[in-house]
Motif scaffolding. Structure first.
Motif, PDB file in Angstrom:
ATOM      1  N   THR A  78       0.737  -1.281  -0.068  1.00 53.77           N
ATOM      2  CA  THR A  78       0.106  -0.053  -0.062  1.00 53.77           C
ATOM      3  C   THR A  78       0.923   1.306   0.038  1.00 53.77           C
ATOM      4  OG1 THR A  78      -1.921  -1.086   1.183  1.00 53.77           O
ATOM      5  CG2 THR A  78      -1.889   1.409   1.169  1.00 53.77           C
ATOM      6  N   VAL A  79       1.896   1.263   0.813  1.00 55.48           N
ATOM      7  CA  VAL A  79       2.743   2.445   0.829  1.00 55.48           C
ATOM      8  C   VAL A  79       3.685   2.635  -0.477  1.00 55.48           C
ATOM      9  CG1 VAL A  79       4.737   3.226   2.133  1.00 55.48           C
ATOM     10  CG2 VAL A  79       2.990   2.433   3.552  1.00 55.48           C
ATOM     11  N   ASP A  80       3.635   1.417  -1.021  1.00 58.81           N
ATOM     12  CA  ASP A  80       4.599   1.530  -2.250  1.00 58.81           C
ATOM     13  C   ASP A  80       3.804   2.217  -3.236  1.00 58.81           C
ATOM     14  OD1 ASP A  80       6.880   0.796  -4.002  1.00 58.81           O
ATOM     15  OD2 ASP A  80       5.654  -0.644  -4.850  1.00 58.81           O
ATOM     16  N   ARG A  81       2.405   1.683  -3.453  1.00 61.77           N
ATOM     17  CA  ARG A  81       1.588   2.326  -4.304  1.00 61.77           C
ATOM     18  C   ARG A  81       1.307   3.769  -3.994  1.00 61.77           C
ATOM     19  NH1 ARG A  81      -2.125  -1.868  -3.015  1.00 61.77           N
ATOM     20  NH2 ARG A  81      -3.904  -0.411  -2.822  1.00 61.77           N
ATOM     21  N   LEU A  82       1.285   4.059  -2.832  1.00 58.02           N
ATOM     22  CA  LEU A  82       1.096   5.700  -2.455  1.00 58.02           C
ATOM     23  C   LEU A  82       2.249   6.419  -2.723  1.00 58.02           C
ATOM     24  CD1 LEU A  82      -0.670   5.163   0.804  1.00 58.02           C
ATOM     25  CD2 LEU A  82      -1.798   6.354  -1.142  1.00 58.02           C
ATOM     26  N   THR A  83       3.411   5.793  -2.783  1.00 55.43           N
ATOM     27  CA  THR A  83       4.547   6.691  -3.103  1.00 55.43           C
ATOM     28  C   THR A  83       4.589   6.783  -4.644  1.00 55.43           C
ATOM     29  OG1 THR A  83       6.137   4.773  -2.659  1.00 55.43           O
ATOM     30  CG2 THR A  83       5.772   6.228  -1.008  1.00 55.43           C
ATOM     31  N   LYS A  84       4.361   5.767  -5.371  1.00 59.71           N
ATOM     32  CA  LYS A  84       4.145   5.910  -6.742  1.00 59.71           C
ATOM     33  C   LYS A  84       3.147   6.677  -7.460  1.00 59.71           C
ATOM     34  CE  LYS A  84       6.509   1.445  -7.546  1.00 59.71           C
ATOM     35  NZ  LYS A  84       6.419   0.060  -7.795  1.00 59.71           N
ATOM     36  N   ALA A  85       1.888   6.702  -6.918  1.00 54.33           N
ATOM     37  CA  ALA A  85       1.164   7.719  -7.082  1.00 54.33           C
ATOM     38  C   ALA A  85       1.357   9.051  -6.828  1.00 54.33           C
ATOM     39  CB  ALA A  85      -0.186   7.334  -6.572  1.00 54.33           C
ATOM     40  N   ALA A  86       2.080   9.167  -5.635  1.00 56.73           N
ATOM     41  CA  ALA A  86       2.503  10.905  -5.344  1.00 56.73           C
ATOM     42  C   ALA A  86       3.466  11.163  -6.507  1.00 56.73           C
ATOM     43  CB  ALA A  86       3.154  10.583  -4.197  1.00 56.73           C
ATOM     44  N   VAL A  87       4.401  10.375  -7.101  1.00 58.02           N
ATOM     45  CA  VAL A  87       5.279  11.075  -8.047  1.00 58.02           C
ATOM     46  C   VAL A  87       4.477  11.138  -9.330  1.00 58.02           C
ATOM     47  CG1 VAL A  87       7.152  10.345  -9.770  1.00 58.02           C
ATOM     48  CG2 VAL A  87       7.221   9.658  -7.183  1.00 58.02           C
ATOM     49  N   GLU A  88       3.505  10.502  -9.518  1.00 64.91           N
ATOM     50  CA  GLU A  88       2.435  10.708 -10.854  1.00 64.91           C
ATOM     51  C   GLU A  88       1.838  12.137 -10.597  1.00 64.91           C
ATOM     52  OE1 GLU A  88      -0.505   7.657 -12.077  1.00 64.91           O
ATOM     53  OE2 GLU A  88       0.829   6.251 -11.217  1.00 64.91           O
ATOM     54  N   VAL A  89       1.237  12.369  -9.145  1.00 59.30           N
ATOM     55  CA  VAL A  89       0.442  13.321  -9.274  1.00 59.30           C
ATOM     56  C   VAL A  89       1.417  14.844  -9.254  1.00 59.30           C
ATOM     57  CG1 VAL A  89      -0.875  14.708  -7.459  1.00 59.30           C
ATOM     58  CG2 VAL A  89      -1.183  12.265  -7.817  1.00 59.30           C
ATOM     59  N   LEU A  90       2.787  14.576  -8.851  1.00 58.84           N
ATOM     60  CA  LEU A  90       3.732  15.642  -8.958  1.00 58.84           C
ATOM     61  C   LEU A  90       3.864  15.945 -10.140  1.00 58.84           C
ATOM     62  CD1 LEU A  90       6.225  14.798  -5.977  1.00 58.84           C
ATOM     63  CD2 LEU A  90       4.689  16.913  -6.118  1.00 58.84           C
ATOM     64  N   ARG A  91       4.135  15.048 -11.222  1.00 59.73           N
ATOM     65  CA  ARG A  91       4.426  15.146 -12.681  1.00 59.73           C
ATOM     66  C   ARG A  91       3.314  15.781 -13.179  1.00 59.73           C
ATOM     67  NH1 ARG A  91       6.068   9.276 -13.527  1.00 59.73           N
ATOM     68  NH2 ARG A  91       8.302   9.425 -12.598  1.00 59.73           N
ATOM     69  N   GLU A  92       2.253  15.645 -12.904  1.00 58.65           N
ATOM     70  CA  GLU A  92       0.758  16.202 -13.472  1.00 58.65           C
ATOM     71  C   GLU A  92       0.586  17.657 -12.728  1.00 58.65           C
ATOM     72  OE1 GLU A  92      -1.145  14.556 -15.724  1.00 58.65           O
ATOM     73  OE2 GLU A  92       0.251  13.181 -16.263  1.00 58.65           O
ATOM     74  N   GLU A  93       0.608  17.733 -11.619  1.00 53.26           N
ATOM     75  CA  GLU A  93       0.259  18.897 -10.882  1.00 53.26           C
ATOM     76  C   GLU A  93       1.029  19.583 -10.029  1.00 53.26           C
ATOM     77  OE1 GLU A  93      -3.243  19.559 -11.175  1.00 53.26           O
ATOM     78  OE2 GLU A  93      -3.656  17.729 -12.128  1.00 53.26           O
ATOM     79  N   GLY A  94       2.186  19.226 -10.000  1.00 48.38           N
ATOM     80  CA  GLY A  94       3.300  19.862  -9.116  1.00 48.38           C
ATOM     81  C   GLY A  94       2.847  19.822  -7.655  1.00 48.38           C
ATOM     82  N   PHE A  95       3.747  20.310  -6.937  1.00 48.97           N
ATOM     83  CA  PHE A  95       3.672  20.302  -5.393  1.00 48.97           C
ATOM     84  C   PHE A  95       2.531  21.126  -4.900  1.00 48.97           C
ATOM     85  CE2 PHE A  95       4.966  21.468  -0.803  1.00 48.97           C
ATOM     86  CZ  PHE A  95       5.007  20.131  -0.249  1.00 48.97           C
ATOM     87  N   ALA A  96       2.241  21.896  -5.324  1.00 46.04           N
ATOM     88  CA  ALA A  96       1.145  22.755  -5.114  1.00 46.04           C
ATOM     89  C   ALA A  96      -0.358  21.960  -5.138  1.00 46.04           C
ATOM     90  CB  ALA A  96       0.834  24.337  -5.864  1.00 46.04           C
ATOM     91  N   GLY A  97      -0.414  21.359  -6.283  1.00 45.61           N
ATOM     92  CA  GLY A  97      -1.453  20.374  -6.641  1.00 45.61           C
ATOM     93  C   GLY A  97      -1.567  18.934  -5.828  1.00 45.61           C
ATOM     94  N   LEU A  98      -0.589  18.863  -5.201  1.00 43.48           N
ATOM     95  CA  LEU A  98      -0.491  17.582  -4.557  1.00 43.48           C
ATOM     96  C   LEU A  98      -1.290  17.417  -3.093  1.00 43.48           C
ATOM     97  CD1 LEU A  98       1.043  14.758  -4.489  1.00 43.48           C
ATOM     98  CD2 LEU A  98       2.713  15.643  -2.732  1.00 43.48           C
ATOM     99  N   THR A  99      -2.017  16.452  -2.993  1.00 45.94           N
ATOM    100  CA  THR A  99      -2.740  16.284  -1.737  1.00 45.94           C
ATOM    101  C   THR A  99      -2.765  14.675  -1.461  1.00 45.94           C
ATOM    102  OG1 THR A  99      -4.907  15.801  -2.848  1.00 45.94           O
ATOM    103  CG2 THR A  99      -4.481  18.095  -2.058  1.00 45.94           C
ATOM    104  N   VAL A 100      -2.863  14.475  -0.138  1.00 44.29           N
ATOM    105  CA  VAL A 100      -2.881  12.973   0.240  1.00 44.29           C
ATOM    106  C   VAL A 100      -4.133  12.427  -0.338  1.00 44.29           C
ATOM    107  CG1 VAL A 100      -2.868  11.440   2.085  1.00 44.29           C
ATOM    108  CG2 VAL A 100      -1.553  13.501   2.151  1.00 44.29           C
ATOM    109  N   ARG A 101      -5.150  12.906  -0.256  1.00 42.83           N
ATOM    110  CA  ARG A 101      -6.427  12.547  -0.999  1.00 42.83           C
ATOM    111  C   ARG A 101      -6.292  12.178  -2.445  1.00 42.83           C
ATOM    112  NH1 ARG A 101     -11.735  12.426   0.720  1.00 42.83           N
ATOM    113  NH2 ARG A 101     -11.199  13.408   2.399  1.00 42.83           N
ATOM    114  N   SER A 102      -5.710  13.208  -3.239  1.00 43.49           N
ATOM    115  CA  SER A 102      -5.503  12.938  -4.533  1.00 43.49           C
ATOM    116  C   SER A 102      -4.687  11.612  -4.667  1.00 43.49           C
ATOM    117  CB  SER A 102      -5.229  13.943  -5.208  1.00 43.49           C
ATOM    118  OG  SER A 102      -3.878  14.412  -4.951  1.00 43.49           O
ATOM    119  N   VAL A 103      -3.605  11.484  -4.227  1.00 41.65           N
ATOM    120  CA  VAL A 103      -2.734  10.481  -4.129  1.00 41.65           C
ATOM    121  C   VAL A 103      -3.403   9.011  -3.717  1.00 41.65           C
ATOM    122  CG1 VAL A 103      -0.689   9.302  -3.413  1.00 41.65           C
ATOM    123  CG2 VAL A 103      -0.581  11.726  -3.879  1.00 41.65           C
TER     124      VAL A 103
END
Length: 186
Positions: free
Chosen positions: A17-42
């Motif tokens: 689960t943690v691995d999936r979350l960290t990989k998803a975080a990188v995906e969100v960062l690529r698309e939205e940047g740090f400002a658009g990153l939320t734990v909920r979106s990840v």
């Protein structure tokens, strides 16, 4: 690789689960940047409930710090290949600087995250700092001057902040680290 969580030890399912979350975080960062990153979106991208994501990560800064910690911990020490002390130190600094150089949104997010006051971020920052210190100490060799080690740590930390503020790319940061390390060591 089953990394120990900053908050607790993980079962295999939790580690997944943690691995999936960290990989998803990188995906969100690529698309939205740090400002658009939320734990909920990840959590949504990782396919877990937001409450589950918050079980592992107290904030988006904590999540990004974990991404960097995992990359650092999983990365091998640069190969010595007969380098002298300066060459070994430069190889360590360059390797660490380039861990996120090809992902500018992640790189900037790491700088922001590591400056956070979240206790979980502080814990990871300490682990990251110790890992970098150990790598530099190994590169310096036995009997190294502790003041030189501290100067190299300050060089890296200052360069990370400078790159995170947009005063050049992380590749340029790696080049400047090399030049500055040579000034300290030669």
């Amino acid at each position: 690789m089953n990394f120990e969580s900053t908050r607790r030890r993980l079962t295999e399912k939790q580690a997944d689960t943690v691995d999936r979350l960290t990989k998803a975080a990188v995906e969100v960062l690529r698309e939205e940047g740090f400002a658009g990153l939320t734990v909920r979106s990840v959590a949504g991208i990782a396919g877990v409930a937001p409450a589950t994501a918050y079980t592992y990560f107290s904030s988006k800064e904590h999540l990004v710090a974990e991404v960097f910690w995992r990359r650092l911990a999983a990365s091998p020490q640069p190969v010595d290949e007969g380098l002298d002390r300066t060459g070994r130190v430069v190889a360590v600094l360059r390797h660490i600087a380039l861990l996120v150089a090809d992902e500018p949104e992640l790189a900037g997010a790491v700088t922001n995250a590591l400056l956070g006051r979240d206790p979980d971020v502080e814990h990871l920052r300490a682990r990251i700092g110790l890992e970098i210190r150990d790598r530099l100490a190994t590169a310096l060799g036995d009997g190294h001057d502790p003041d030189v080690l501290e100067a190299l740590e300050l060089l890296y930390a200052g360069g990370l902040v400078r790159a995170g503020m947009g005063y050049g790319s992380y590749a340029q940061f790696a080049d400047r680290l090399e030049t500055s390390a040579k000034l300290i060591l030669e």
